[in-house]
Scaffold this motif. Structure first.
Motif, mmCIF file in Angstrom:
data_model
loop_
_atom_site.group_PDB
_atom_site.id
_atom_site.type_symbol
_atom_site.label_atom_id
_atom_site.label_comp_id
_atom_site.label_asym_id
_atom_site.label_seq_id
_atom_site.Cartn_x
_atom_site.Cartn_y
_atom_site.Cartn_z
ATOM 1 N N ALA A 59 1.239 -2.904 5.474
ATOM 2 C CA ALA A 59 1.318 -3.143 4.024
ATOM 3 C C ALA A 59 2.780 -3.232 3.597
ATOM 4 O O ALA A 59 3.148 -4.097 2.802
ATOM 5 N N ALA A 60 3.623 -2.361 4.151
ATOM 6 C CA ALA A 60 5.056 -2.428 3.848
ATOM 7 C C ALA A 60 5.646 -3.739 4.366
ATOM 8 O O ALA A 60 6.484 -4.353 3.709
ATOM 9 N N TYR A 61 5.203 -4.174 5.525
ATOM 10 C CA TYR A 61 5.683 -5.444 6.080
ATOM 11 C C TYR A 61 5.249 -6.624 5.204
ATOM 12 O O TYR A 61 5.996 -7.585 5.028
ATOM 13 N N LEU A 62 4.053 -6.544 4.646
ATOM 14 C CA LEU A 62 3.547 -7.643 3.816
ATOM 15 C C LEU A 62 4.356 -7.842 2.541
ATOM 16 O O LEU A 62 4.288 -8.913 1.928
ATOM 17 N N THR A 63 5.143 -6.840 2.148
ATOM 18 C CA THR A 63 6.007 -7.029 0.979
ATOM 19 C C THR A 63 6.990 -8.169 1.223
ATOM 20 O O THR A 63 7.405 -8.836 0.288
ATOM 21 N N ARG A 64 7.332 -8.407 2.487
ATOM 22 C CA ARG A 64 8.221 -9.534 2.803
ATOM 23 C C ARG A 64 7.556 -10.868 2.506
ATOM 24 O O ARG A 64 8.208 -11.823 2.129
ATOM 25 N N ASP A 69 10.166 -7.203 -0.553
ATOM 26 C CA ASP A 69 10.734 -6.232 0.379
ATOM 27 C C ASP A 69 12.036 -5.641 -0.147
ATOM 28 O O ASP A 69 12.333 -4.476 0.093
ATOM 29 N N GLN A 70 12.822 -6.405 -0.907
ATOM 30 C CA GLN A 70 14.062 -5.887 -1.460
ATOM 31 C C GLN A 70 13.804 -4.858 -2.548
ATOM 32 O O GLN A 70 14.687 -4.088 -2.890
ATOM 33 N N VAL A 71 12.599 -4.830 -3.085
ATOM 34 C CA VAL A 71 12.251 -3.863 -4.122
ATOM 35 C C VAL A 71 12.042 -2.477 -3.515
ATOM 36 O O VAL A 71 12.462 -1.477 -4.084
ATOM 37 N N ILE A 72 11.413 -2.415 -2.358
ATOM 38 C CA ILE A 72 11.087 -1.109 -1.791
ATOM 39 C C ILE A 72 12.161 -0.583 -0.850
ATOM 40 O O ILE A 72 12.023 0.495 -0.298
ATOM 41 N N THR A 73 13.253 -1.329 -0.689
ATOM 42 C CA THR A 73 14.333 -0.907 0.189
ATOM 43 C C THR A 73 15.636 -0.873 -0.600
ATOM 44 O O THR A 73 15.958 -1.820 -1.309
ATOM 45 N N SER A 74 16.385 0.211 -0.473
ATOM 46 C CA SER A 74 17.671 0.314 -1.169
ATOM 47 C C SER A 74 18.691 -0.577 -0.475
ATOM 48 O O SER A 74 18.480 -0.994 0.659
ATOM 49 N N PRO A 75 19.819 -0.862 -1.133
ATOM 50 C CA PRO A 75 20.843 -1.703 -0.497
ATOM 51 C C PRO A 75 21.339 -1.140 0.840
ATOM 52 O O PRO A 75 21.749 -1.884 1.716
ATOM 53 N N SER A 76 21.271 0.188 1.004
ATOM 54 C CA SER A 76 21.704 0.794 2.273
ATOM 55 C C SER A 76 20.654 0.643 3.365
ATOM 56 O O SER A 76 20.901 0.994 4.513
ATOM 57 N N GLY A 77 19.475 0.156 3.011
ATOM 58 C CA GLY A 77 18.409 -0.035 3.991
ATOM 59 C C GLY A 77 17.388 1.077 4.001
ATOM 60 O O GLY A 77 16.384 1.000 4.697
ATOM 61 N N ALA A 78 17.617 2.127 3.230
ATOM 62 C CA ALA A 78 16.665 3.242 3.178
ATOM 63 C C ALA A 78 15.445 2.839 2.357
ATOM 64 O O ALA A 78 15.555 2.108 1.371
ATOM 65 N N ARG A 79 14.302 3.323 2.776
ATOM 66 C CA ARG A 79 13.055 3.008 2.071
ATOM 67 C C ARG A 79 12.926 3.876 0.829
ATOM 68 O O ARG A 79 13.099 5.091 0.897
ATOM 69 N N ASN A 89 -0.965 -2.074 -4.201
ATOM 70 C CA ASN A 89 -1.175 -2.804 -5.460
ATOM 71 C C ASN A 89 -0.072 -3.835 -5.688
ATOM 72 O O ASN A 89 -0.332 -4.950 -6.134
ATOM 73 N N LEU A 90 1.163 -3.453 -5.356
ATOM 74 C CA LEU A 90 2.303 -4.365 -5.511
ATOM 75 C C LEU A 90 2.142 -5.594 -4.616
ATOM 76 O O LEU A 90 2.364 -6.718 -5.049
ATOM 77 N N VAL A 91 1.717 -5.372 -3.376
ATOM 78 C CA VAL A 91 1.497 -6.494 -2.450
ATOM 79 C C VAL A 91 0.356 -7.382 -2.956
ATOM 80 O O VAL A 91 0.439 -8.603 -2.914
ATOM 81 N N ALA A 92 -0.696 -6.750 -3.457
ATOM 82 C CA ALA A 92 -1.867 -7.514 -3.903
ATOM 83 C C ALA A 92 -1.539 -8.461 -5.055
ATOM 84 O O ALA A 92 -2.103 -9.551 -5.131
ATOM 85 N N ILE A 93 -0.629 -8.068 -5.936
ATOM 86 C CA ILE A 93 -0.303 -8.961 -7.062
ATOM 87 C C ILE A 93 1.062 -9.623 -6.889
ATOM 88 O O ILE A 93 1.610 -10.174 -7.835
ATOM 89 N N GLY A 94 1.600 -9.594 -5.679
ATOM 90 C CA GLY A 94 2.918 -10.157 -5.408
ATOM 91 C C GLY A 94 3.063 -11.611 -5.804
ATOM 92 O O GLY A 94 4.086 -12.019 -6.365
#
Length: 175
Positions: A59-64, A69-79, A89-94
């Motif tokens: 599901a996290a991969y599907l954000t890409r 995917d840039q929404v759930i990851t900080s600029p430093s790469g941390a989730r 829900n975010l992926v479903a309405i992406g």
């Protein structure tokens, strides 16, 4: 593939040689065993790409796939901390959110879905062009890192913003 299906693909001479106890028979049994995990996966392949039926990691991969995917990851790469249900829900309405990217409606909707909290407001003050004020309901105050990241990614490029947590309403006195 089942052994019988594999055997039917072989030339007639090999099919005749695939008698029980032969080397070819053992090889066909091994091929069937090796194919079994992939067959199980392919039988239910549509669940891999469903936001609500796939594993949490996928599901996290599907954000890409829906450009989130840039929404759930900080600029430093941390989730960033987003609850699994809210992520799904975010992926479903992406795709829907992509149509509204950069608009107050799209930002409000993305914030509500990502946090699971309704009541966000996005204000464009008349005296400050190209600036947004995002008012966060008190129930989402503990998710400010996620809110700030989402706003910074979803806002129009040349726009500044500030995130303000709304004060909690005083309790209603009971008589």
């Amino acid at each position: 593939m089942r052994r019988a299906a594999i055997e039917r693909l072989l030339p007639a001479a090999y099919q005749r040689a695939a008698v029980p106890g032969s080397v070819l028979s053992a090889l066909l049994d091994a091929m069937e065993t090796l194919h079994e995990p992939d067959e199980r996966l392919l039988a239910d392949v549509d669940s891999l790409f469903s936001a609500y039926r796939t594993s949490e990691a996928l599901a996290a991969y599907l954000t890409r796939w829906v450009a989130l995917d840039q929404v759930i990851t900080s600029p430093s790469g941390a989730r960033l901390p987003i609850r699994p249900g809210d992520l799904r829900n975010l992926v479903a309405i992406g795709a829907h959110l992509a149509q509204w990217r950069g608009t107050p409606y799209g930002m409000r909707r993305a914030l509500e879905v990502a946090t699971g909290v309704p009541g966000f407001t996005v204000v464009e003050p008349a005296d400050r062009p190209f600036h947004l004020i995002v008012r966060v309901p008190p129930a989402a105050a503990d998710r400010l890192a996620l809110v700030t990241r989402l706003v910074s990614v979803e806002k129009p490029a040349a726009t500044t913003f500030e995130v303000v947590v709304e004060p909690a309403l005083p309790p209603i006195p009971t008589a």
